[in-house]
Design a protein around this motif. Structure first.
Motif, mmCIF file in Angstrom:
data_model
loop_
_atom_site.group_PDB
_atom_site.id
_atom_site.type_symbol
_atom_site.label_atom_id
_atom_site.label_comp_id
_atom_site.label_asym_id
_atom_site.label_seq_id
_atom_site.Cartn_x
_atom_site.Cartn_y
_atom_site.Cartn_z
ATOM 1 N N THR A 133 36.618 65.101 -42.574
ATOM 2 C CA THR A 133 37.413 65.497 -41.410
ATOM 3 C C THR A 133 37.801 66.972 -41.517
ATOM 4 N N ALA A 134 38.083 67.452 -42.729
ATOM 5 C CA ALA A 134 38.415 68.871 -42.916
ATOM 6 C C ALA A 134 37.207 69.748 -42.579
ATOM 7 N N LEU A 135 36.022 69.344 -43.029
ATOM 8 C CA LEU A 135 34.804 70.098 -42.765
ATOM 9 C C LEU A 135 34.505 70.135 -41.264
ATOM 10 N N LEU A 136 34.578 68.979 -40.614
ATOM 11 C CA LEU A 136 34.302 68.913 -39.175
ATOM 12 C C LEU A 136 35.344 69.696 -38.372
ATOM 13 N N SER A 137 36.607 69.593 -38.757
ATOM 14 C CA SER A 137 37.672 70.321 -38.058
ATOM 15 C C SER A 137 37.482 71.826 -38.191
ATOM 16 N N ALA A 138 37.113 72.282 -39.396
ATOM 17 C CA ALA A 138 36.896 73.714 -39.620
ATOM 18 C C ALA A 138 35.721 74.214 -38.780
ATOM 19 N N ARG A 139 34.652 73.446 -38.724
ATOM 20 C CA ARG A 139 33.495 73.864 -37.926
ATOM 21 C C ARG A 139 33.839 73.872 -36.436
ATOM 22 N N LEU A 140 34.625 72.909 -35.996
ATOM 23 C CA LEU A 140 35.037 72.857 -34.598
ATOM 24 C C LEU A 140 35.859 74.088 -34.240
ATOM 25 N N GLU A 141 36.749 74.494 -35.133
ATOM 26 C CA GLU A 141 37.545 75.711 -34.894
ATOM 27 C C GLU A 141 36.651 76.951 -34.830
ATOM 28 N N GLN A 142 35.638 77.007 -35.695
ATOM 29 C CA GLN A 142 34.704 78.134 -35.668
ATOM 30 C C GLN A 142 34.003 78.202 -34.311
ATOM 31 N N LEU A 143 33.545 77.047 -33.834
ATOM 32 C CA LEU A 143 32.839 77.004 -32.548
ATOM 33 C C LEU A 143 33.766 77.379 -31.396
ATOM 34 N N ARG A 144 35.005 76.923 -31.461
ATOM 35 C CA ARG A 144 35.972 77.246 -30.409
ATOM 36 C C ARG A 144 36.365 78.721 -30.448
ATOM 37 N N SER A 145 36.199 79.349 -31.611
ATOM 38 C CA SER A 145 36.535 80.768 -31.754
ATOM 39 C C SER A 145 35.353 81.674 -31.431
ATOM 40 N N GLY A 146 34.267 81.111 -30.942
ATOM 41 C CA GLY A 146 33.136 81.919 -30.528
ATOM 42 C C GLY A 146 31.881 81.792 -31.362
ATOM 43 N N ALA A 147 31.914 81.041 -32.444
ATOM 44 C CA ALA A 147 30.702 80.854 -33.246
ATOM 45 C C ALA A 147 29.673 80.085 -32.422
ATOM 46 N N GLU A 148 28.429 80.384 -32.671
ATOM 47 C CA GLU A 148 27.340 79.713 -31.961
ATOM 48 C C GLU A 148 26.639 78.755 -32.919
ATOM 49 N N PRO A 149 26.143 77.624 -32.396
ATOM 50 C CA PRO A 149 25.325 76.759 -33.251
ATOM 51 C C PRO A 149 24.098 77.524 -33.731
ATOM 52 N N THR A 150 23.717 77.310 -34.969
ATOM 53 C CA THR A 150 22.542 77.976 -35.517
ATOM 54 C C THR A 150 21.334 77.081 -35.326
ATOM 55 N N SER A 151 20.165 77.668 -35.443
ATOM 56 C CA SER A 151 18.971 76.843 -35.319
ATOM 57 C C SER A 151 18.857 75.980 -36.563
ATOM 58 N N GLY A 152 18.246 74.877 -36.398
ATOM 59 C CA GLY A 152 18.089 73.952 -37.507
ATOM 60 C C GLY A 152 17.811 72.580 -36.970
ATOM 61 N N ASP A 153 17.324 71.729 -37.803
ATOM 62 C CA ASP A 153 16.968 70.386 -37.390
ATOM 63 C C ASP A 153 17.943 69.404 -38.010
ATOM 64 N N PRO A 154 18.854 68.805 -37.196
ATOM 65 C CA PRO A 154 19.803 67.858 -37.763
ATOM 66 C C PRO A 154 19.126 66.637 -38.361
ATOM 67 N N GLY A 155 17.877 66.394 -38.025
ATOM 68 C CA GLY A 155 17.164 65.239 -38.563
ATOM 69 C C GLY A 155 16.228 65.596 -39.699
ATOM 70 N N ALA A 156 16.361 66.810 -40.236
ATOM 71 C CA ALA A 156 15.467 67.263 -41.310
ATOM 72 C C ALA A 156 15.597 66.371 -42.539
#
Length: 118
Positions: A51-74
């Protein structure tokens, strides 16, 4: 929020992914997808590191971070061929060595000034 089934989550096999592989995998997700995983995690296992990891990433995205390329099913790291065991063997082990001249943690060396004079 709605209770999502495992089949509708943004990461395939989410429940079986080790925490260590989540950090790189969630980088490819949008804020909405991370929110979805966070809601699912809180409703099910509610693991504090996740939950800490997901919350931190959510804050990054809300602060303007963009999803990076990558395959979530890799390929998952735990499925790679390198998990067959340690490459260490007697042939690759170092030679035994004597303790250093200044002593060991069990047997301290003595400075020259502390030696009895004869």
């Amino acid at each position: 929020m709605a209770d999502h089934g495992r089949g509708t989550l943004p990461l395939p096999d989410y429940d079986h992914l080790p925490v260590g592989s989540l950090e790189s995998r969630i980088r490819a997700l949008s804020a909405g997808e991370v929110e979805e995983l966070l809601a699912y995690e809180r409703a099910h296992a509610d693991r504090a590191p996740v939950t800490a990891l997901l919350s931190a990433r959510l804050e990054q995205l809300r602060s303007g971070a963009e999803p990076t390329s990558g395959d979530p099913g890799a390929l998952r790291p735990e499925e790679s061929r390198s998990s067959a065991g340690s490459p260490v063997s007697p042939a690759t082990s170092p030679e035994p060595m004597s303790p250093p001249p200044h002593g060991t943690p069990d047997q301290r060396g003595k400075p020259k000034g502390d030696r009895p004079r004869g």
